[in-house]
Design a protein around this motif. Structure first.
Motif, short mmCIF file in Angstrom:
data_model
loop_
_atom_site.label_atom_id
_atom_site.label_comp_id
_atom_site.label_asym_id
_atom_site.label_seq_id
_atom_site.Cartn_x
_atom_site.Cartn_y
_atom_site.Cartn_z
N GLN A 1 0.83 -1.20 0.00
CA GLN A 1 0.00 0.00 0.00
C GLN A 1 0.87 1.25 0.00
OE1 GLN A 1 -2.58 0.30 3.38
NE2 GLN A 1 -3.83 1.91 2.49
N ARG A 2 1.92 1.26 0.80
CA ARG A 2 2.83 2.42 0.86
C ARG A 2 3.55 2.59 -0.47
NH1 ARG A 2 3.52 7.38 2.46
NH2 ARG A 2 5.69 7.88 2.91
N ASN A 3 3.95 1.47 -1.10
CA ASN A 3 4.59 1.54 -2.41
C ASN A 3 3.65 2.15 -3.45
OD1 ASN A 3 7.07 0.52 -1.69
ND2 ASN A 3 6.58 -1.58 -2.24
N GLN A 4 2.38 1.78 -3.41
CA GLN A 4 1.41 2.34 -4.35
C GLN A 4 1.25 3.84 -4.13
OE1 GLN A 4 -2.13 0.05 -3.77
NE2 GLN A 4 -1.39 -1.70 -4.96
N GLN A 5 1.21 4.26 -2.87
CA GLN A 5 1.10 5.69 -2.58
C GLN A 5 2.31 6.45 -3.11
OE1 GLN A 5 0.72 5.74 1.66
NE2 GLN A 5 -1.50 5.50 1.65
N LEU A 6 3.49 5.89 -2.89
CA LEU A 6 4.72 6.56 -3.34
C LEU A 6 4.83 6.57 -4.86
CD1 LEU A 6 7.26 5.29 -0.67
CD2 LEU A 6 6.23 7.55 -0.84
N ARG A 7 4.38 5.50 -5.51
CA ARG A 7 4.38 5.47 -6.98
C ARG A 7 3.43 6.52 -7.55
NH1 ARG A 7 4.91 -0.63 -6.90
NH2 ARG A 7 7.12 -0.92 -7.31
N ALA A 8 2.26 6.66 -6.93
CA ALA A 8 1.31 7.68 -7.37
C ALA A 8 1.91 9.07 -7.20
CB ALA A 8 0.00 7.56 -6.60
N LEU A 9 2.57 9.31 -6.08
CA LEU A 9 3.23 10.59 -5.85
C LEU A 9 4.34 10.82 -6.87
CD1 LEU A 9 3.52 13.10 -4.04
CD2 LEU A 9 5.10 11.77 -2.62
N GLN A 10 5.10 9.78 -7.18
CA GLN A 10 6.17 9.90 -8.18
C GLN A 10 5.59 10.23 -9.55
OE1 GLN A 10 8.30 6.28 -8.88
NE2 GLN A 10 9.77 7.24 -10.25
N GLU A 11 4.51 9.56 -9.93
CA GLU A 11 3.88 9.84 -11.22
C GLU A 11 3.37 11.27 -11.29
OE1 GLU A 11 0.95 6.83 -11.76
OE2 GLU A 11 2.45 5.24 -12.04
N GLU A 12 2.78 11.75 -10.20
CA GLU A 12 2.30 13.13 -10.15
C GLU A 12 3.46 14.11 -10.30
OE1 GLU A 12 0.05 16.17 -7.06
OE2 GLU A 12 0.05 14.03 -6.64
N CYS A 13 4.56 13.86 -9.59
CA CYS A 13 5.74 14.72 -9.70
C CYS A 13 6.31 14.68 -11.11
CB CYS A 13 6.81 14.31 -8.69
SG CYS A 13 6.39 14.70 -6.98
N ASP A 14 6.34 13.50 -11.71
CA ASP A 14 6.84 13.38 -13.08
C ASP A 14 5.98 14.19 -14.04
OD1 ASP A 14 8.92 11.77 -12.27
OD2 ASP A 14 7.98 9.88 -12.91
N ARG A 15 4.65 14.10 -13.88
CA ARG A 15 3.75 14.87 -14.75
C ARG A 15 3.99 16.38 -14.58
NH1 ARG A 15 -0.05 11.05 -13.06
NH2 ARG A 15 -0.84 12.47 -11.51
N LYS A 16 4.15 16.82 -13.34
CA LYS A 16 4.38 18.24 -13.09
C LYS A 16 5.72 18.68 -13.66
CE LYS A 16 1.46 18.75 -9.02
NZ LYS A 16 1.41 19.05 -7.59
N LEU A 17 6.75 17.84 -13.52
CA LEU A 17 8.06 18.19 -14.07
C LEU A 17 8.02 18.25 -15.60
CD1 LEU A 17 10.47 16.16 -11.79
CD2 LEU A 17 10.31 18.64 -11.96
N ILE A 18 7.31 17.34 -16.23
CA ILE A 18 7.19 17.35 -17.69
C ILE A 18 6.45 18.60 -18.14
CG2 ILE A 18 6.04 16.20 -19.62
CD1 ILE A 18 6.81 13.53 -18.26
N ALA A 19 5.38 18.96 -17.43
CA ALA A 19 4.64 20.18 -17.77
C ALA A 19 5.53 21.41 -17.59
CB ALA A 19 3.38 20.30 -16.91
N LEU A 20 6.29 21.45 -16.51
CA LEU A 20 7.21 22.56 -16.28
C LEU A 20 8.29 22.62 -17.36
CD1 LEU A 20 7.97 24.85 -14.34
CD2 LEU A 20 9.36 23.21 -13.08
N ARG A 21 8.83 21.46 -17.72
CA ARG A 21 9.83 21.40 -18.79
C ARG A 21 9.25 21.94 -20.10
NH1 ARG A 21 10.81 15.83 -21.29
NH2 ARG A 21 8.85 16.50 -22.16
N ASP A 22 8.02 21.54 -20.41
CA ASP A 22 7.39 22.01 -21.65
C ASP A 22 7.18 23.52 -21.63
OD1 ASP A 22 7.38 19.40 -22.51
OD2 ASP A 22 5.25 19.06 -22.05
#
Length: 180
Positions: free
Chosen positions: A100-121
């Motif tokens: 469960q903790r791994n799933q929470q951290l993966r979701a947080l990582q995916e959200e951060c990745d999306r925000k970083l990609i948007a910022l990069r763009d």
């Protein structure tokens, strides 16, 4: 029973010993309580005097009450042992909590990745616009660097294929860009 069969032999043996302790302690409590109730009855005629019989019954009740207390403490120790066994050997729930903790951290990582990609763009678009503006106005750009303490301004002029530079020592307190 299916869970006990899946357990290693040492764990199954430990659980069986817990079960035996539980049955023995409950039997001890029941037997001693039953004997206390029997001792509380007054018999009509005995070969010993009533005072002697009363002292003997009193002593027996104290011993049996102490046995009940000891069995109760043993049950409390058993509960503690069972809790410790559950905490140390409940791997499915521990694994579930980790998953469960791994799933929470993966979701947080995916959200951060999306925000970083948007910022990069966004930064890429802004940089492209700035480069376009810089290269389109490069021929008509003047920079004025003003030296501290009111000295003469120094100009770097870029334009029409020539560059003029003036060397001044010291710090500058102002940078201005001028378009002509």
């Amino acid at each position: 029973m299916a869970q006990q069969r899946a357990l290693p032999q040492s764990k199954e043996t430990l659980l069986q010993s817990y079960n035996k302790r539980l049955k023995d302690d409950i039997k001890s409590i029941m037997d001693n309580f039953t004997e206390i109730i029997k001792t509380a009855k007054i018999e009509d005629e005995t070969q010993v005097s009533r005072a002697t019989q009363g002292e003997q019954d009193n002593y027996e009740m104290h011993v049996r009450a102490a046995n009940i207390v000891r069995a109760g403490e043993s049950l409390m120790k058993l509960v503690s042992d069972l809790k410790q066994f559950l905490i140390l050997n409940d791997f499915p729930s521990v694994n579930e909590a980790i998953d469960q903790r791994n799933q929470q951290l993966r979701a947080l990582q995916e959200e951060c990745d999306r925000k970083l990609i948007a910022l990069r763009d966004e930064i890429s678009i802004d940089l492209y616009e700035l480069e376009e503006e810089y290269y389109s106005s490069r021929n008509n750009l003047y920079l004025t660097l003003t030296k501290k303490k009111g000295l003469q301004p120094m100009k770097h002029v870029w334009g029409k294929g020539r560059t003029e530079r003036t060397n001044l020592n010291g710090g500058f307190d102002r940078l201005q860009c001028h378009n002509t």
